[in-house]
Every structure is written in structure tokens, then in C-alpha cells.
Design a protein around this motif. Structure first.
Motif, PDB file in Angstrom:
ATOM      1  N   ALA A   1      23.119 -18.849 -35.362  1.00 30.27           N
ATOM      2  CA  ALA A   1      23.808 -20.084 -35.727  1.00 30.27           C
ATOM      3  C   ALA A   1      24.333 -20.811 -34.493  1.00 30.27           C
ATOM      4  O   ALA A   1      24.211 -22.046 -34.374  1.00 30.27           O
ATOM      5  N   VAL A   2      24.911 -20.095 -33.539  1.00 25.80           N
ATOM      6  CA  VAL A   2      25.412 -20.727 -32.310  1.00 25.80           C
ATOM      7  C   VAL A   2      24.263 -21.329 -31.515  1.00 25.80           C
ATOM      8  O   VAL A   2      24.361 -22.448 -30.968  1.00 25.80           O
ATOM      9  N   SER A   3      23.152 -20.602 -31.458  1.00 28.17           N
ATOM     10  CA  SER A   3      21.985 -21.131 -30.740  1.00 28.17           C
ATOM     11  C   SER A   3      21.496 -22.405 -31.379  1.00 28.17           C
ATOM     12  O   SER A   3      21.126 -23.384 -30.685  1.00 28.17           O
ATOM     13  N   GLU A   4      21.489 -22.450 -32.695  1.00 25.11           N
ATOM     14  CA  GLU A   4      21.047 -23.656 -33.390  1.00 25.11           C
ATOM     15  C   GLU A   4      21.981 -24.830 -33.105  1.00 25.11           C
ATOM     16  O   GLU A   4      21.525 -25.966 -32.891  1.00 25.11           O
ATOM     17  N   VAL A   5      23.281 -24.585 -33.077  1.00 30.03           N
ATOM     18  CA  VAL A   5      24.239 -25.639 -32.782  1.00 30.03           C
ATOM     19  C   VAL A   5      24.052 -26.158 -31.360  1.00 30.03           C
ATOM     20  O   VAL A   5      24.102 -27.372 -31.097  1.00 30.03           O
ATOM     21  N   LEU A   6      23.847 -25.241 -30.429  1.00 29.51           N
ATOM     22  CA  LEU A   6      23.655 -25.651 -29.041  1.00 29.51           C
ATOM     23  C   LEU A   6      22.409 -26.507 -28.879  1.00 29.51           C
ATOM     24  O   LEU A   6      22.378 -27.444 -28.065  1.00 29.51           O
ATOM     25  N   LEU A   7      21.374 -26.246 -29.655  1.00 31.71           N
ATOM     26  CA  LEU A   7      20.141 -27.015 -29.544  1.00 31.71           C
ATOM     27  C   LEU A   7      20.247 -28.372 -30.241  1.00 31.71           C
ATOM     28  O   LEU A   7      19.637 -29.348 -29.803  1.00 31.71           O
ATOM     29  N   ARG A   8      21.043 -28.456 -31.307  1.00 31.39           N
ATOM     30  CA  ARG A   8      21.050 -29.674 -32.122  1.00 31.39           C
ATOM     31  C   ARG A   8      22.210 -30.609 -31.798  1.00 31.39           C
ATOM     32  O   ARG A   8      22.124 -31.810 -32.051  1.00 31.39           O
ATOM     33  N   SER A   9      23.303 -30.113 -31.267  1.00 36.38           N
ATOM     34  CA  SER A   9      24.515 -30.923 -31.126  1.00 36.38           C
ATOM     35  C   SER A   9      24.870 -31.074 -29.661  1.00 36.38           C
ATOM     36  O   SER A   9      25.495 -30.199 -29.060  1.00 36.38           O
ATOM     37  N   THR A  10      24.504 -32.227 -29.083  1.00 35.91           N
ATOM     38  CA  THR A  10      24.818 -32.485 -27.676  1.00 35.91           C
ATOM     39  C   THR A  10      25.723 -33.686 -27.492  1.00 35.91           C
ATOM     40  O   THR A  10      26.178 -33.970 -26.394  1.00 35.91           O
ATOM     41  N   ASP A  11      26.001 -34.414 -28.600  1.00 33.33           N
ATOM     42  CA  ASP A  11      26.778 -35.638 -28.486  1.00 33.33           C
ATOM     43  C   ASP A  11      28.028 -35.635 -29.359  1.00 33.33           C
ATOM     44  O   ASP A  11      28.456 -36.677 -29.848  1.00 33.33           O
ATOM     45  N   LEU A  12      28.600 -34.457 -29.591  1.00 37.68           N
ATOM     46  CA  LEU A  12      29.778 -34.378 -30.449  1.00 37.68           C
ATOM     47  C   LEU A  12      31.083 -34.526 -29.685  1.00 37.68           C
ATOM     48  O   LEU A  12      32.153 -34.647 -30.285  1.00 37.68           O
ATOM     49  N   GLY A  13      31.042 -34.472 -28.406  1.00 36.95           N
ATOM     50  CA  GLY A  13      32.258 -34.641 -27.610  1.00 36.95           C
ATOM     51  C   GLY A  13      33.243 -33.520 -27.863  1.00 36.95           C
ATOM     52  O   GLY A  13      32.925 -32.331 -27.823  1.00 36.95           O
ATOM     53  N   GLY A  14      34.500 -33.919 -28.163  1.00 36.22           N
ATOM     54  CA  GLY A  14      35.553 -32.937 -28.387  1.00 36.22           C
ATOM     55  C   GLY A  14      35.357 -32.135 -29.647  1.00 36.22           C
ATOM     56  O   GLY A  14      35.961 -31.067 -29.811  1.00 36.22           O
ATOM     57  N   GLY A  15      34.520 -32.633 -30.577  1.00 33.63           N
ATOM     58  CA  GLY A  15      34.302 -31.886 -31.812  1.00 33.63           C
ATOM     59  C   GLY A  15      33.339 -30.740 -31.668  1.00 33.63           C
ATOM     60  O   GLY A  15      33.152 -29.960 -32.608  1.00 33.63           O
TER      61      GLY A  15
END
Length: 387
Positions: free
Chosen positions: A21-35
Motif C-alpha cells: 500500500a505504501v509503495s502504491e501511494v508513493l507511485l501515485r501521489s506526488t502532488d499532495l503537498g502537506g497531505g
């Protein structure tokens, strides 16, 4: 879907899902900023606690499942992301709850996804919510079906064990009854055949040698049959009395205890009156007399409650007289044709005695039995010896 494993296995499953799950988040979410940091925490919260859901039970499992579901919903609604690991964890949670019988809680965990699917304006979020709601409903239904099947099997096994116990108890009771009948009736008559054959061989004047030989053979055959019957009785009683301490047959020595018990149970006056020279009688005679008194006292308590009862024993040279009288309403209430009275007559007849029942002089009901204390052969020998 096999989900219940040992403790280390649960940790491995939840750890692998967390890493994915963490790997998936790292690959998909690069523009969330502080979130981004908050999303990572929600991702870990939606997967790592799965070990507690799989390994614990009761309130701990329910609370952890709610926490996992909350983390999944919070990941989906604000961020529009729900990892594959989170989806798997959510499905496992509702399945485990359904399998454990917590069907309502499992249904409540599916409900937020239905609300999101109906109310969200984001197409990707709505698609994910519909997919999770559908899969979670199927997982919950599978868990509920597994729980129902397991419960049915457990109930069936319990009912079968109970039925087997009842059947075994009934079989043991029947074997014990057969053993008693063989001992009290059949063995008695076989022993009488042996005694009569031996007596006839020794006391018949002018008996031919061939007749004496046949009488001897009859006696030997009867004694052999008696030995085989005793062996059979031993087998029947050993099987019937498994786990039960065997008690000796009651006799006249226990009548005082029987009378005391009857007095305490009925709450009325019950007396034991003994007359004549007290002698030790044949065990068959004593147990027959005891059972007749026992049944007569039972009938008195049942049909003449509160009535005073007198139990009389009179020892004679030739017979034992047993008399049980109550001052109750008489033969109508006593049930003159009942099975108890028939049983008493049969018991008396098995030892060559007689039994009379009916109204007592002056009112009430009376049971009178006469049981011979000597065998017919002894009486005939004494009669022949008299001048």
C-alpha cells in the motif's frame, strides 16, 4: 478465503499489505503537498492493524475492524485514493466479522461505501466505492454463510452426541433389565430343575439305573446351563454397569430404611411391625418381599397421600407373611388393576408365593403376600418324614 492463521503469519500478511500500500501511494501521489504524510499514515492504518483483526477476538477484533474501515474511507473521500492493500484489508475485515457472527457490524462497515457511491461527484471515487461495496458485500455474505454452516455442523454434532448418549443409556438400561430378569426368574427355575433332578434321583425308591442316569444327566445339564447363564449375566452387567458402582440387592435388613424413607417422603405415620422368630431367608425371598413392600408403599403414597401405613412381617416355619395396609380411601383410589399390583403378583409367583390385594377390614387398602421359606422338595421331604 482462509484468513485465520497463527500470530507470526498474521503479522506477515499485514506487513506485506502495508508495504504494497505504501509503495502504491508513493507511485501515485506526488502532488499532495502537506497531505502526503497524512495519506501515508492512513494507508498504514488501513493495513497494519489487520494482524489484530485476524489474531484477536471479541471487542478487540471489532474495534480494530472499525479502525481499518475508517482509515480506508478517509483515504478514499478526501484524497480519492484507496490502495489495493487497503481494499484487501477491508474485505478481510468484513469476512472475518461475518464468519465470527458479527453480521450487523459487517454490514455497517459496507454502508459508508454505498453512501459514497451514491453521493460522490468524483467519477473515480464513485467507481472505487461501488467496487468496494460490491466486493465487501460478497465477502460479508461468504463469512456469514461459513458461520451458518459451522454453527449447523456444531449443532448437528451436539444433537448426534446427545442422541447417541440417550441410545446408549437406553441400551444399558435394557441390558440391565434383561440381566435382572434372567437372574430373578430364569436362573431360579434352572436351579430348581437341577435340585429336583438330584432329589428325584436320590429319593425315588426302586428307580431303575437308566432312570437314575438320565436324572443325573438332567441335573448336570441344568448346572451347566446355570454356569453359562452366570457368565452371560456377568457380560451383561459389566456392560450395563460401566462407570456405575454396583449395589447389592436389597433384603429384609433394609426394610427399616425403606420405611423411614417412605415416612419422610409421605409426611405421615408409617410403622414396621415384625413378629415371629426372625431368620435369614433365601436372598430371592428377601428381595421379593422387599420389592413388594416398596411397591405397596409407593402405591399408598400415590393413591392415599397422608394415610397412615402399617408394614407387617410375620416369620413362620413354612412361609413369610408380608402385609402392607393403609387407612386411605380404599381400592378405588388404590388402582386395583394397576401395573404395580400386577408386578407384585408376578414377583410373588416367581418364588412360589401368592399375593392378595383388596379392601382392608375397617377401611383402607391392604396388600398381603405369602412367600414360602422352604422349597417344595423340602416340604415334601418333611411331609414324608412325619409319622
Amino acid at each position: 478465503m482462509a484468513v485465520e492463521r497463527s500470530g507470526p503469519g498474521n503479522l506477515v500478511v499485514s506487513g506485506v499489505l502495508g508495504v504494497l500500500a505504501v509503495s502504491e501511494v508513493l507511485l501515485r501521489s506526488t502532488d499532495l503537498g502537506g497531505g502526503f504524510a497524512l495519506l501515508l499514515l492512513l494507508t498504514l492504518a488501513s493495513t497494519l492493524p489487520l494482524a489484530l483483526v485476524l489474531g484477536s477476538g471479541g471487542p478487540a477484533r471489532s474495534g480494530t475492524a472499525v479502525a481499518v474501515s475508517t482509515a480506508c474511507v478517509l483515504s478514499l473521500v478526501p484524497f480519492g485514493i484507496l490502495t489495493v492493500g487497503g481494499v484487501v484489508a477491508q474485505l478481510v475485515c468484513v469476512y472475518v466479522l461475518g464468519r465470527a457472527g458479527a453480521t450487523r457490524l459487517g454490514g455497517l462497515l459496507v454502508l459508508p461505501y454505498v453512501v459514497i457511491a451514491l453521493g460522490s461527484h468524483e467519477e473515480p471515487t464513485r467507481i472505487v466505492a461501488v467496487l468496494v461495496a460490491t466486493l465487501a458485500s460478497a465477502a460479508a455474505a461468504t463469512g456469514i454463510a461459513h458461520h451458518a454452516r459451522s454453527t449447523a455442523l456444531a449443532h448437528s454434532a451436539t444433537e448426534q452426541a446427545f442422541a447417541d448418549t440417550l441410545l446408549e443409556h437406553a441400551a444399558r438400561g435394557e441390558r440391565a433389565r434383561i440381566a435382572r430378569e434372567l437372574h430373578d426368574v430364569v436362573a431360579h427355575h434352572i436351579s430348581m430343575i437341577a435340585v429336583q433332578a438330584e432329589t428325584a434321583r436320590l429319593t425315588t425308591p426302586g428307580l431303575p439305573a437308566e432312570g437314575a442316569t438320565r436324572l443325573l444327566a438332567i441335573g448336570d445339564t441344568a448346572r451347566t446351563a446355570l454356569t453359562e447363564m452366570r457368565r452371560l449375566l456377568g457380560v451383561l452387567r459389566e456392560d450395563a454397569d460401566t462407570g456405575v458402582q454396583r449395589r447389592p440387592q436389597p433384603g429384609l435388613g433394609q426394610l427399616i430404611d425403606l420405611v423411614d424413607e417412605s415416612r419422610d417422603a409421605a409426611g405421615s405415620r408409617t410403622r414396621l411391625i415384625v413378629s415371629g422368630p426372625i431368620a435369614t431367608l433365601d436372598p430371592g425371598i428377601e428381595v421379593t418381599a422387599y420389592r413388594i413392600v416398596q411397591e405397596a408403599l409407593t402405591n399408598a403414597r400415590r393413591h392415599a397421600p397422608g394415610a397412615a401405613v402399617d408394614v407387617e412381617l410375620r416369620y413362620g416355619e413354612e412361609d413369610l407373611a408380608v402385609r402392607v395396609r393403609d387407612n386411605g380411601p380404599g381400592p378405588v383410589a388404590a388402582g386395583l388393576s394397576g401395573h404395580g399390583l400386577l408386578g407384585m403378583r408376578e414377583r410373588a409367583a416367581t418364588v412360589g408365593g401368592t399375593l392378595r390385594t383388596g379392601p382392608a377390614p375397617g377401611g383402607g387398602f391392604v396388600v398381603e403376600a405369602r412367600l414360602p421359606v422352604k422349597s417344595e422338595e423340602e416340604q415334601e421331604q418333611e411331609g414324608a418324614a412325619r409319622p
